[in-house]
Design a protein around this motif. Structure first.
Motif, PDB file in Angstrom:
ATOM      1  N   ILE A  17      24.382  45.708  42.365  1.00  0.00           N
ATOM      2  CA  ILE A  17      25.418  46.767  42.135  1.00  0.00           C
ATOM      3  C   ILE A  17      25.109  48.031  41.641  1.00  0.00           C
ATOM      4  O   ILE A  17      25.773  49.196  42.153  1.00  0.00           O
ATOM      5  CB  ILE A  17      26.340  46.108  40.506  1.00  0.00           C
ATOM      6  CG1 ILE A  17      27.251  44.846  41.279  1.00  0.00           C
ATOM      7  CG2 ILE A  17      27.093  47.044  40.017  1.00  0.00           C
ATOM      8  CD1 ILE A  17      27.856  44.265  40.161  1.00  0.00           C
ATOM      9  N   ARG A  60      28.874  53.054  32.579  1.00  0.00           N
ATOM     10  CA  ARG A  60      28.622  51.662  32.367  1.00  0.00           C
ATOM     11  C   ARG A  60      27.384  50.836  32.441  1.00  0.00           C
ATOM     12  O   ARG A  60      26.653  49.835  31.874  1.00  0.00           O
ATOM     13  CB  ARG A  60      29.622  50.560  32.891  1.00  0.00           C
ATOM     14  CG  ARG A  60      31.023  50.910  32.098  1.00  0.00           C
ATOM     15  CD  ARG A  60      31.921  49.836  32.771  1.00  0.00           C
ATOM     16  NE  ARG A  60      33.361  50.043  32.038  1.00  0.00           N
ATOM     17  CZ  ARG A  60      34.457  49.708  32.611  1.00  0.00           C
ATOM     18  NH1 ARG A  60      34.468  49.236  33.692  1.00  0.00           N
ATOM     19  NH2 ARG A  60      35.592  50.079  32.055  1.00  0.00           N
ATOM     20  N   THR A  62      30.881  50.218  41.557  1.00  0.00           N
ATOM     21  CA  THR A  62      32.030  51.511  41.888  1.00  0.00           C
ATOM     22  C   THR A  62      33.125  50.533  42.461  1.00  0.00           C
ATOM     23  O   THR A  62      33.064  49.341  42.962  1.00  0.00           O
ATOM     24  CB  THR A  62      31.373  52.398  42.794  1.00  0.00           C
ATOM     25  OG1 THR A  62      30.736  51.667  43.953  1.00  0.00           O
ATOM     26  CG2 THR A  62      30.177  53.163  42.433  1.00  0.00           C
ATOM     27  N   ASP A  63      34.097  51.178  42.549  1.00  0.00           N
ATOM     28  CA  ASP A  63      35.396  50.409  43.395  1.00  0.00           C
ATOM     29  C   ASP A  63      34.785  50.342  44.700  1.00  0.00           C
ATOM     30  O   ASP A  63      35.392  49.098  45.305  1.00  0.00           O
ATOM     31  CB  ASP A  63      36.489  51.635  43.265  1.00  0.00           C
ATOM     32  CG  ASP A  63      37.101  51.895  41.974  1.00  0.00           C
ATOM     33  OD1 ASP A  63      36.789  51.119  40.994  1.00  0.00           O
ATOM     34  OD2 ASP A  63      37.864  52.791  41.693  1.00  0.00           O
ATOM     35  N   LEU A 122      41.294  46.804  39.849  1.00  0.00           N
ATOM     36  CA  LEU A 122      40.100  47.672  39.826  1.00  0.00           C
ATOM     37  C   LEU A 122      40.022  48.378  38.335  1.00  0.00           C
ATOM     38  O   LEU A 122      39.181  49.009  37.952  1.00  0.00           O
ATOM     39  CB  LEU A 122      39.801  48.670  40.775  1.00  0.00           C
ATOM     40  CG  LEU A 122      39.462  47.985  42.255  1.00  0.00           C
ATOM     41  CD1 LEU A 122      39.436  49.004  43.196  1.00  0.00           C
ATOM     42  CD2 LEU A 122      38.206  47.568  42.054  1.00  0.00           C
ATOM     43  N   ARG A 123      41.201  48.404  37.762  1.00  0.00           N
ATOM     44  CA  ARG A 123      41.404  49.411  36.620  1.00  0.00           C
ATOM     45  C   ARG A 123      40.989  48.619  35.382  1.00  0.00           C
ATOM     46  O   ARG A 123      41.673  48.293  34.435  1.00  0.00           O
ATOM     47  CB  ARG A 123      43.063  49.804  36.614  1.00  0.00           C
ATOM     48  CG  ARG A 123      43.408  50.814  37.359  1.00  0.00           C
ATOM     49  CD  ARG A 123      42.966  52.256  37.054  1.00  0.00           C
ATOM     50  NE  ARG A 123      43.106  53.293  38.040  1.00  0.00           N
ATOM     51  CZ  ARG A 123      42.809  54.450  38.207  1.00  0.00           C
ATOM     52  NH1 ARG A 123      42.197  54.852  36.865  1.00  0.00           N
ATOM     53  NH2 ARG A 123      42.556  55.189  39.269  1.00  0.00           N
ATOM     54  N   VAL A 124      39.761  48.172  35.335  1.00  0.00           N
ATOM     55  CA  VAL A 124      39.165  47.498  34.404  1.00  0.00           C
ATOM     56  C   VAL A 124      38.267  48.393  33.396  1.00  0.00           C
ATOM     57  O   VAL A 124      37.329  49.158  34.176  1.00  0.00           O
ATOM     58  CB  VAL A 124      38.310  46.245  34.627  1.00  0.00           C
ATOM     59  CG1 VAL A 124      37.695  45.597  33.425  1.00  0.00           C
ATOM     60  CG2 VAL A 124      39.071  45.312  35.507  1.00  0.00           C
ATOM     61  N   PHE A 152      22.534  40.088  41.104  1.00  0.00           N
ATOM     62  CA  PHE A 152      23.928  40.575  41.190  1.00  0.00           C
ATOM     63  C   PHE A 152      24.040  42.084  40.553  1.00  0.00           C
ATOM     64  O   PHE A 152      24.550  43.075  41.117  1.00  0.00           O
ATOM     65  CB  PHE A 152      24.876  39.507  40.649  1.00  0.00           C
ATOM     66  CG  PHE A 152      26.317  40.123  40.812  1.00  0.00           C
ATOM     67  CD1 PHE A 152      27.041  40.409  42.154  1.00  0.00           C
ATOM     68  CD2 PHE A 152      27.122  40.214  39.736  1.00  0.00           C
ATOM     69  CE1 PHE A 152      28.291  40.542  42.231  1.00  0.00           C
ATOM     70  CE2 PHE A 152      28.472  40.348  39.775  1.00  0.00           C
ATOM     71  CZ  PHE A 152      29.042  40.689  40.975  1.00  0.00           C
ATOM     72  N   MET A 206      32.171  42.695  37.812  1.00  0.00           N
ATOM     73  CA  MET A 206      31.434  43.697  38.432  1.00  0.00           C
ATOM     74  C   MET A 206      31.685  44.911  37.964  1.00  0.00           C
ATOM     75  O   MET A 206      30.804  45.887  37.841  1.00  0.00           O
ATOM     76  CB  MET A 206      31.814  43.622  39.895  1.00  0.00           C
ATOM     77  CG  MET A 206      31.507  42.402  40.746  1.00  0.00           C
ATOM     78  SD  MET A 206      32.332  42.270  42.394  1.00  0.00           S
ATOM     79  CE  MET A 206      31.214  42.894  43.520  1.00  0.00           C
ATOM     80  N   LYS A 207      32.862  45.240  37.283  1.00  0.00           N
ATOM     81  CA  LYS A 207      33.233  46.234  36.982  1.00  0.00           C
ATOM     82  C   LYS A 207      32.590  46.649  35.597  1.00  0.00           C
ATOM     83  O   LYS A 207      32.299  47.958  35.178  1.00  0.00           O
ATOM     84  CB  LYS A 207      34.824  46.322  36.515  1.00  0.00           C
ATOM     85  CG  LYS A 207      35.550  46.515  37.970  1.00  0.00           C
ATOM     86  CD  LYS A 207      35.358  47.888  38.706  1.00  0.00           C
ATOM     87  CE  LYS A 207      35.839  48.932  38.073  1.00  0.00           C
ATOM     88  NZ  LYS A 207      35.596  50.315  38.814  1.00  0.00           N
ATOM     89  N   TYR A 208      32.469  45.529  34.758  1.00  0.00           N
ATOM     90  CA  TYR A 208      31.629  45.859  33.496  1.00  0.00           C
ATOM     91  C   TYR A 208      30.157  46.225  33.775  1.00  0.00           C
ATOM     92  O   TYR A 208      29.523  46.980  32.902  1.00  0.00           O
ATOM     93  CB  TYR A 208      31.837  44.475  32.668  1.00  0.00           C
ATOM     94  CG  TYR A 208      33.060  44.269  31.906  1.00  0.00           C
ATOM     95  CD1 TYR A 208      33.528  45.230  31.066  1.00  0.00           C
ATOM     96  CD2 TYR A 208      33.885  43.159  31.960  1.00  0.00           C
ATOM     97  CE1 TYR A 208      34.998  45.176  30.442  1.00  0.00           C
ATOM     98  CE2 TYR A 208      34.945  42.860  31.465  1.00  0.00           C
ATOM     99  CZ  TYR A 208      35.488  43.996  30.604  1.00  0.00           C
ATOM    100  OH  TYR A 208      36.584  43.800  29.760  1.00  0.00           O
ATOM    101  N   PRO A 230      31.640  53.908  36.275  1.00  0.00           N
ATOM    102  CA  PRO A 230      30.540  53.070  36.915  1.00  0.00           C
ATOM    103  C   PRO A 230      29.283  53.490  36.469  1.00  0.00           C
ATOM    104  O   PRO A 230      28.600  52.576  35.920  1.00  0.00           O
ATOM    105  CB  PRO A 230      30.859  52.755  38.352  1.00  0.00           C
ATOM    106  CG  PRO A 230      32.411  52.946  38.550  1.00  0.00           C
ATOM    107  CD  PRO A 230      32.728  54.069  37.556  1.00  0.00           C
TER     108      PRO A 230
END
Lengths: 241, 298
Positions: free
Chosen positions: A119, A91, B211-212, B296-298, A115, B205-207, A88
């Motif tokens: 994050i 990215r 965080t998880d 979540l594994r993206v 959003f 969200m992951k991109y 995270p």
């Protein structure tokens, strides 16, 4: 995993692929022994037919996939060794724009952009300043209350670009950002991406659009069957057929 | 974590329930249906066990003493029995009390014809057990005590009640287990479908660099709330239905309600409320937690 910069990358480099290969099955490599270096502030087109390895390259750069062989460095991160828990943070240096926009359809323009800030845990006070500023840059200040379904394709892509830019990424990855747009909107989006690049962001754009590649005269990397067949400054799109 | 992020996560969890209202309604309905069945079954079971327990409490072992035994020895025997863990209550019945009770019950005014107590030497201990299955062990012990002439017990009653109690315990464990397994299966399927629909949101969200924990937070809050709402609804319905059922039984079947002692809804709810809320919240929480993990594994 952060690196000592001098060892692997020059000061002005943001991406280094060192003999990178990626295979999904044993006999068919999606990328084969690819080496390339991209400098900070460059505008790079990645072109090639379907199945040439463009999407695999993007996925590798986002650490969505791991290389089968070779080393991959992005922004001083050695992606081969980067643990899942640190992905995270990595990215957050990269903004991503997709062909299908990938906006949250149940939230308005403002919320879609905010959003991205939430994050990365930007304080609400700063979000209220940053979002209108970035929406003004992409020309959507007046439409902040609209939902994605109420916008044209070009406007939706602007929202996606605003979302990608609001956290001030060093690199902007655009995967076919004009693929769903008409010529007028395509030109507007390309103009916007050029402005973003001139402001200092490294832009890497995957595209099939011959006209825009040839019109912009930027660096063009051509992939064919997982191999770089051409890498030219001020290049053009050459059909491989 | 910032306070604003915490509130954002909570708020998003609440908003998600309304954003995905059909999924939320389906999940709440599934949880409610499962916990309603569980609640109804538990209410019946608790009453059944209470009836058996009441019957058990009425069964006693009576101990008679050797002729000429001293009062001191009777007291000693009483103390020895009282110390046994399976004994819940022990009453001493003197000769006079035994005659008084017998004559009142069986002789009425004819009892006046007796000048002496025909039950002389019938003083005894009435012993009540907290676990009827321990009756045999207790009787064996008492029979070995010096000064004890006879021990009377109802072996068949004890065996029947003990057996029924055991059977009810096993059957209820089985049914509760099946109901729980069905609930977990149905609810996890509903949660899986709901989250699959939103896997694009998770990938976005992951991109962006979430965080998880940040991705999972709103889903888990949503699951928790859906679970709690899904548990609260059947509790409300059962309370109304249960009270109506008690009223109905006491009005229509007066004989039945005088014989059987039904539990009040408050007693039922002492266990059912925490049980239902824990199951609802637990299934909602862990269902969301585990299902989101897959994406979540993206």
């Amino acid at each position: 995993m952060a690196l000592r910069k001098r060892k692997y990358m020059a000061d002005d480099e943001v991406i280094v692929l060192d003999h990178v290969s990626k295979s999904y099955t044993q006999n068919v490599p999606a990328l084969s022994d690819v080496s390339l270096r991209i400098k900070r502030g460059e505008f790079v087109f990645i072109v090639g037919d379907s199945g040439s390895g463009k999407s695999t390259l993007i996925k590798l750069l986002l650490k969505e996939l791991n290389p089968s062989e070779g080393n991959l460095y992005v922004m001083n991160y050695h992606l081969n060794r980067l643990p899942h828990s640190r992905v995270p943070k990595f990215r957050r240096n990269i903004g991503v724009v997709f062909q299908d926009f990938r906006l949250l359809k149940d939230r308005n323009v403002y919320e879609n952009v905010a959003f991205a800030q939430r994050i990365v845990q930007v304080p609400s006070k700063n979000i209220r300043k940053n979002v209108p500023r970035i929406l003004a840059i992409v020309g959507l200040a007046g439409k902040y209350k609209a939902r994605p379904g109420q916008l044209s394709g070009g406007e939706q892509q602007r929202v996606a670009i605003a979302r990608a830019l609001v956290n001030n990424p060093t690199i902007l990855l655009a995967d076919e950002p004009t693929g769903n747009l008409d010529p007028k909107n395509t030109n507007e989006i390309m103009h916007l991406l050029e402005e973003i690049n001139e402001a200092g962001t490294t832009v890497i754009m995957v595209t099939h659009n011959k006209e825009i590649v040839n019109a912009m005269r930027k660096r063009v990397i051509t992939l064919r069957r997982g191999v770089i067949v051409r890498d030219e400054e001020e290049g053009v799109y050459i059909d491989e057929d | 974590m910032r306070i604003s992020t915490l509130f954002y996560t909570l708020w998003q969890g609440i908003k998600n329930i309304f954003r995905n209202k059909w999924f939320s309604l389906a999940s709440i309905a599934t949880i409610s249906a499962c916990l309603f069945l569980l609640g109804i079954f538990y209410s019946i079971l608790a009453n059944f066990q209470n009836i058996i327990k009441t019957a058990e409490e009425g069964v006693c072992v009576v101990v008679f003493f050797d002729e000429g035994i001293t009062d001191k020895r009777i007291e000693e025997i009483g103390d020895m029995i009282r110390k046994r863990p399976e004994v819940s209550k022990i009453n001493f019945v003197s000769d006079d009390e035994a005659w008084e009770e017998f004559s009142k019950e069986h002789l009425g005014e004819y009892a006046d014809g007796f000048t002496e107590n025909p039950l002389e030497g019938s003083s005894n201990y009435e012993i009540y057990l907290n676990d009827i299955t321990m009756q045999s062990a207790l009787v064996t012990y008492i029979e070995s005590v010096d000064g004890v002439r006879e021990v009377r017990r109802s072996e068949i009653t004890a065996r029947t009640l003990g057996g029924v109690n055991k059977l009810v315990g096993l059957v209820s464990l089985g049914i509760i287990g099946i109901l729980l397994a069905v609930s977990v299966f149905l609810i996890s399927n509903t949660v899986t479908i709901g989250i699959s629909v939103r896997k694009e949101e998770i990938s976005i969200m992951k991109y962006i660099g979430a965080t998880d924990f940040f991705v999972r937070g709103p889903f888990v809050i949503e699951g928790l709330l859906i679970g709690l709402i899904g548990a609260a609804i059947p509790l409300g319905i059962i309370q109304i239905l249960y009270n109506k059922a008690l009223d109905f039984l006491s009005l229509r079947f007066e004989v039945l309600s005088s014989l059987l002692n039904f539990l009040s809804v408050d007693v039922i709810y002492e266990t059912l409320v925490p049980l239902s809320l824990a199951i609802g919240a637990g299934i909602g929480f862990f269902g969301s937690y585990i299902t989101v993990r897959k994406h979540l594994r993206v």
